[in-house]
Scaffold this active site. Structure first.
Site, short mmCIF file in Angstrom:
data_model
loop_
_atom_site.label_atom_id
_atom_site.label_comp_id
_atom_site.label_asym_id
_atom_site.label_seq_id
_atom_site.Cartn_x
_atom_site.Cartn_y
_atom_site.Cartn_z
N GLY A 40 0.80 -1.22 0.00
CA GLY A 40 0.00 0.00 0.00
C GLY A 40 0.83 1.26 0.00
O GLY A 40 0.34 2.31 0.39
N GLY A 41 2.08 1.17 -0.44
CA GLY A 41 2.87 2.37 -0.67
C GLY A 41 3.76 2.82 0.46
O GLY A 41 4.55 3.74 0.29
N ARG B 216 -7.73 -10.51 1.64
CA ARG B 216 -8.96 -10.06 2.31
C ARG B 216 -10.02 -9.72 1.26
O ARG B 216 -9.72 -9.66 0.08
CB ARG B 216 -8.67 -8.80 3.12
CG ARG B 216 -8.16 -7.67 2.23
CD ARG B 216 -8.07 -6.33 2.91
NE ARG B 216 -7.82 -5.27 1.95
CZ ARG B 216 -6.62 -4.89 1.51
NH1 ARG B 216 -5.53 -5.50 1.94
NH2 ARG B 216 -6.50 -3.92 0.62
N GLU C 288 13.27 -3.11 -7.27
CA GLU C 288 12.67 -3.45 -8.57
C GLU C 288 12.94 -2.33 -9.56
O GLU C 288 13.12 -1.18 -9.17
CB GLU C 288 11.13 -3.55 -8.45
CG GLU C 288 10.60 -4.77 -7.77
CD GLU C 288 9.07 -4.76 -7.62
OE1 GLU C 288 8.54 -5.72 -7.09
OE2 GLU C 288 8.43 -3.77 -8.04
C1 MV4 Z 1 5.57 0.07 -8.31
C2 MV4 Z 1 5.39 1.14 -9.20
C3 MV4 Z 1 6.19 1.20 -10.30
N1 MV4 Z 1 7.15 0.28 -10.51
N2 MV4 Z 1 6.52 -0.84 -8.56
C4 MV4 Z 1 2.41 1.52 -5.02
C5 MV4 Z 1 1.80 0.77 -3.89
C6 MV4 Z 1 2.48 -0.53 -3.83
N3 MV4 Z 1 1.48 -1.55 -3.84
C7 MV4 Z 1 3.36 -0.59 -5.01
N4 MV4 Z 1 3.21 0.63 -5.75
C8 MV4 Z 1 3.89 0.85 -6.91
N5 MV4 Z 1 4.82 -0.08 -7.21
C9 MV4 Z 1 7.28 -0.72 -9.62
N6 MV4 Z 1 8.24 -1.62 -9.84
C10 MV4 Z 1 4.40 2.08 -8.91
C11 MV4 Z 1 3.66 1.95 -7.75
C12 MV4 Z 1 2.72 3.00 -7.53
C13 MV4 Z 1 1.37 2.80 -7.63
C14 MV4 Z 1 0.84 1.53 -7.87
C15 MV4 Z 1 -0.50 1.36 -7.97
C16 MV4 Z 1 -1.33 2.45 -7.83
C17 MV4 Z 1 -0.86 3.69 -7.56
C18 MV4 Z 1 0.50 3.89 -7.44
C19 MV4 Z 1 0.98 5.16 -7.19
C20 MV4 Z 1 2.30 5.34 -7.09
C21 MV4 Z 1 3.18 4.28 -7.26
#
Ligand code: MV4
Length: 449
Positions: A164-165, A292, A200
């Site tokens: 969740g960031g 969940r 990553e």
């Molecule tokens: C990432 C990404 C780009 N590249 N991983 C955000 C929450 C977490 N679950 C992982 N996230 C991200 N992982 C890689 N390799 C971009 C995000 C991301 C994001 C992902 C889904 C929805 C909104 C987002 C907002 C910012 C970054």
């Protein structure tokens, strides 16, 4: 089947679970904090127990009090909803040790997917595509930097205990890297008590596409299609929809197969979500699994006609899935989350008294909400007060219905995100389905009016 289910949650999801239990002829027990005495979940349940003061850690997160409430009322199962204890493996274990069925996956499944590095490892071992990165947690900054230099920048450093960031940092070049690494590590340590991180390749503008999974104790695992959740603000989703505007039947088959393969790898039982990233070049990768029921589950319920909460309860009772494959999808569904927040002031929470409340209706409109005129939104919990879910024959009709629903939603007393969401429905990029995870960062200011 169960005689009596305790719902270890509040708000709209507590009401949602009570309804599913009612339909199944199961008695319900509500638990509530001192701030939630006047809540509808308390009124609608057959039995109720006050479990402590307003702060969640003294009530909705207090495991001994919740177990005691289940024992006193004779509940034979606990539904955790989302948030609070829903992904707490220890809680699931304590339920089992107390002979109470936890309505959800096993403690081991929760644990594996809760450790994002372990989840990644499990997916790699089962040939589910993951974002190129380190195979597991990295020991130190040199090992992490070595990967980054080999793969190329930008990269993202993620906390193994995160999700969740939280505990995430992007590094755009080698100069930035050591600082980003230290920040991710220390944030992970202070937020989760675990400084383990992995690295990553960073995708610049991916779509967030998640697949709904259902598994049972008889070895059946299926997916129920995807939800596109690309419209987020600070890792909080605002809008979710299905099908994804980026989806084709072929891509759904391939991504869905990968999602099912990943869930089967851990013999998943119950409702779960495989979160994936879809890159602009069409490649897709596993990101995380949520073990969940999710806030946005009604999108899948409306597009497939499957009652996910009833499936969760039946499966926990040992029944096989009542649906064996993906049903025909019914048009297009969009969900907007209505929060008691003020978008003009950086979406700050706006708790308080609801003076007037008249929710929208009409064809293809579903409202999941726990508020009513005269209710006071407490300041202690999540600010979501309603979900508006609209279905249309196609995406254009779903958007028209959503716009109409938002514009006829009468809610006075607190600031809400309704006007913001209404303007979003008019946005030309949104209308074109041209959304990605950076959408609100780029376009959000224009929607503030
Ligand atoms: C990432 C990404 C780009 N590249 N991983 C955000 C929450 C977490 N679950 C992982 N996230 C991200 N992982 C890689 N390799 C971009 C995000 C991301 C994001 C992902 C889904 C929805 C909104 C987002 C907002 C910012 C970054």
């Amino acid at each position: 089947m169960f005689q009596k289910v305790l719902i270890a949650n509040r708000g709209e999801i507590a009401l949602r679970v009570i309804r599913a239990c009612r339909e199944l002829g199961i008695q319900t027990v509500a638990v509530y904090s001192e701030a939630d005495r006047e809540s509808l979940h308390v009124r609608f349940a057959d039995d109720d127990v006050c479990i402590g003061p307003a702060p969640a850690r003294e009530s909705y997160l207090n495991i001994p009090r919740i177990i005691a409430a289940a024992e006193i009322t004779g509940a034979d199962a606990i539904h955790p909803g989302y948030g609070f204890l829903a992904e707490n493996a220890e809680f699931a274990e304590i339920c089992a040790a107390t002979n109470i069925t936890f309505i959800g996956p096993t403690p081991q499944q929760i644990r594996t997917m809760g450790d994002k590095a372990a989840a990644r490892r499990a997916m790699i071992d089962n040939n589910v595509p993951v974002v190129p990165g380190t195979p597991g947690p990295v020991e130190d900054v040199d090992e992490a930097l070595a990967f980054a230099q080999k793969s190329g920048f930008p990269v993202i450093i993620k906390a193994a205990a995160g999700g969740g960031g939280k505990g995430m940092r992007v590094a755009r070049d080698a100069d930035e890297f050591p600082r980003a690494f230290q920040l991710a590590r220390s944030e992970a340590l202070s937020a989760f008590g675990n400084g383990s991180v992995y690295v990553e390749k960073y995708l610049e503008r991916p779509r967030h596409i998640e697949f709904q999974i259902l598994g049972d104790t008889h070895g059946n695992v299926i997916h129920l299609g995807e939800r596109d959740c690309s419209i987020q603000r600070r890792h909080q989703k605002l809008v979710e929809e299905s099908p994804s505007p980026a989806m084709t039947a072929d891509l759904r088959a391939r991504m869905g197969d990968a999602a099912v393969k990943g869930a089967k790898a851990i013999d998943y039982v119950g409702a779960g979500t495989m979160e994936m990233l879809l890159d602009s070049d069409g490649s897709y990768y596993f990101m995380e699994m949520n073990t969940r029921i999710q806030v946005e589950h009604p999108v899948t319920e409306m597009i497939t006609g499957v009652d996910l909460v009833k499936e969760q309860i039946r499966v926990a009772g040992g029944a096989p899935l009542s649906v064996k494959r993906l049903p025909t999808l019914r048009g297009h569904v969009i969900e907007c989350r209505v929060n008691a927040e003020d978008p003009a002031h950086d979406f700050r929470p706006s708790p308080g008294h609801i003076d007037v409340f008249h929710p929208p209706g009409g064809p293809g409109v579903r409202i999941d909400s726990h508020i009513y005129a005269g209710y006071t939104v407490p300041p202690y919990y999540d600010s979501m007060i309603a979900k508006v879910i609209c279905q249309g024959a196609d995406r254009a009709e779903a958007i028209i219905r959503m716009k109409l629903a938002l514009d006829t939603f009468v809610l006075q007393g607190v600031s809400t995100t309704i006007p913001f969401l209404s303007r979003l429905m008019d946005d030309k990029h949104f209308k074109a389905g041209d959304v990605h995870t950076k959408f609100l960062e780029q376009e959000g200011a224009g929607l503030l009016k």
